[in-house]
Design an enzyme around this catalytic site. Sequence first.
Site, short mmCIF file in Angstrom:
data_model
loop_
_atom_site.label_atom_id
_atom_site.label_comp_id
_atom_site.label_asym_id
_atom_site.label_seq_id
_atom_site.Cartn_x
_atom_site.Cartn_y
_atom_site.Cartn_z
N TYR A 124 0.82 -1.22 0.00
CA TYR A 124 0.00 0.00 0.00
C TYR A 124 0.86 1.27 0.00
O TYR A 124 0.32 2.37 0.04
CB TYR A 124 -0.91 0.03 1.23
CG TYR A 124 -2.13 -0.82 1.09
CD1 TYR A 124 -2.03 -2.21 1.05
CD2 TYR A 124 -3.39 -0.25 1.01
CE1 TYR A 124 -3.15 -2.99 0.93
CE2 TYR A 124 -4.52 -1.04 0.88
CZ TYR A 124 -4.40 -2.40 0.84
OH TYR A 124 -5.50 -3.17 0.72
N LYS A 191 3.83 -14.36 5.44
CA LYS A 191 4.22 -15.33 4.40
C LYS A 191 5.75 -15.33 4.35
O LYS A 191 6.37 -15.14 3.30
CB LYS A 191 3.60 -14.90 3.05
CG LYS A 191 3.71 -15.92 1.94
CD LYS A 191 2.64 -16.97 1.98
CE LYS A 191 2.87 -18.00 0.91
NZ LYS A 191 1.95 -19.15 0.99
N ASP A 248 -5.86 -6.44 5.16
CA ASP A 248 -7.02 -6.02 4.38
C ASP A 248 -7.87 -7.24 4.01
O ASP A 248 -9.09 -7.28 4.24
CB ASP A 248 -6.51 -5.31 3.11
CG ASP A 248 -7.63 -4.79 2.26
OD1 ASP A 248 -8.72 -4.51 2.80
OD2 ASP A 248 -7.43 -4.66 1.03
#
Length: 360
Positions: A124, A191, A248
């Site tokens: 983002y 991750k 999100d």
Amino acid sequence: MTHDVVLIPGDGIGPEITEAMRRVVEATGVSITWHVEQAGAGVMDEYGTPLPQRVLDAVSKVGVAIKGPITTPVGTGFRSVNVALRHAFNLYACVRPCLSLPGDGSRYHDVDLVIFRENTEDLYAGIEFDPGAPEVAALAGLVDQAGLRPFRADSAISIKPISEAGSRAIAEAAFEYAERCGRRKVTAVHKANIMKATDGLFLRTVREVASEHPSIAFEDKIVDAACMGLVQDPSDFDVLVLPNLYGDIVSDLCAGLVGGLGMAPGANIGTSCAIFEATHGSAPDIAGQDIANPTAEILSAAMMLEHLGEAEAAEQIRAAVRATLAEGAVVTADVRRALTGSAEGAAGTRAYADAVIAHL
Ligand code: NAD
């Protein structure tokens, strides 16, 4: 005491749900001076930007805002006003409680999760280059120098910066909340098996913060496994801390566990300013029809009232929402559909807000 609050109605269903929220807040008797400011595509012609300086000045001066959703063009056009606000005021913590409510239409009845989403970094950050941009060629050179596998020459590139300071700030917010509110566990979602640099740094930093808070249990889960675990048994989770993008996506997943996007409130918290807003977007498919569910926005206002030191009014609103949904007579179409398979007999946004007010 009168509180000053900036109100940004937004677009799509924003004006309808913020109006419902405002009426509910006013009905509690808490005195608020609303400073209404407009942002989004609707002000582009007048100000040449979807986020006029006057909105930034108002939020900066007042320090507390509540907003409706604002549409972001997909693929091209202006960058997200929502993301720009989070960056402008360093609103590093996006806090999203997902709590089952009686009659919320969900398959689950006892979900109680709180999401801490890092709100300023990650994909983002807005560092993006189109195919053919000179920066893409420069990055190809860097990749070559580093001896890494080259990417295709016609690639677009988005950069994912994750810092130790940003990761520490969101981790501390999550653990401090867990301690303050008597929660049992924090789960870091990442991750790091694939993105060893960025997610690896996030995970290492959250682990460090966890070691400073030994009274709270800590675990970490890879994001794909976390999603599977959440839909299989949400009670396995308590407080979740995530980088921006996973936060999100997982927020919407968790909203789905408590009756859908119309139910999930949120807060964007920084050191000097807080902006409250529902998890959902502007829902253009149902805008202007008086059918949107304003619960998420109303519960966001309850979070705002708590922030303003009006805990009693906040609890009054939550109790009224619970009572209205439990009764089930006046609910919006999304809830009615989830409960009965049909929207027949559903109430409109305004009528639902009236029912909540009647239960205050
Ligand atoms: P969305 O959240 O607006 O809608 C997804 C689905 O959920 C739609 O079917 C919609 O009708 C339904 N829905 C959402 N809120 C609802 C409510 N309160 N009551 C009943 N149903 C509701 O997601 P989208 O369609 O992907 O996004 C639309 C726009 O909103 C995009 O431009 C996106 O960028 C923007 N957006 C803004 C914010 C924000 O302002 N913070 C957040 C997310 C998305």
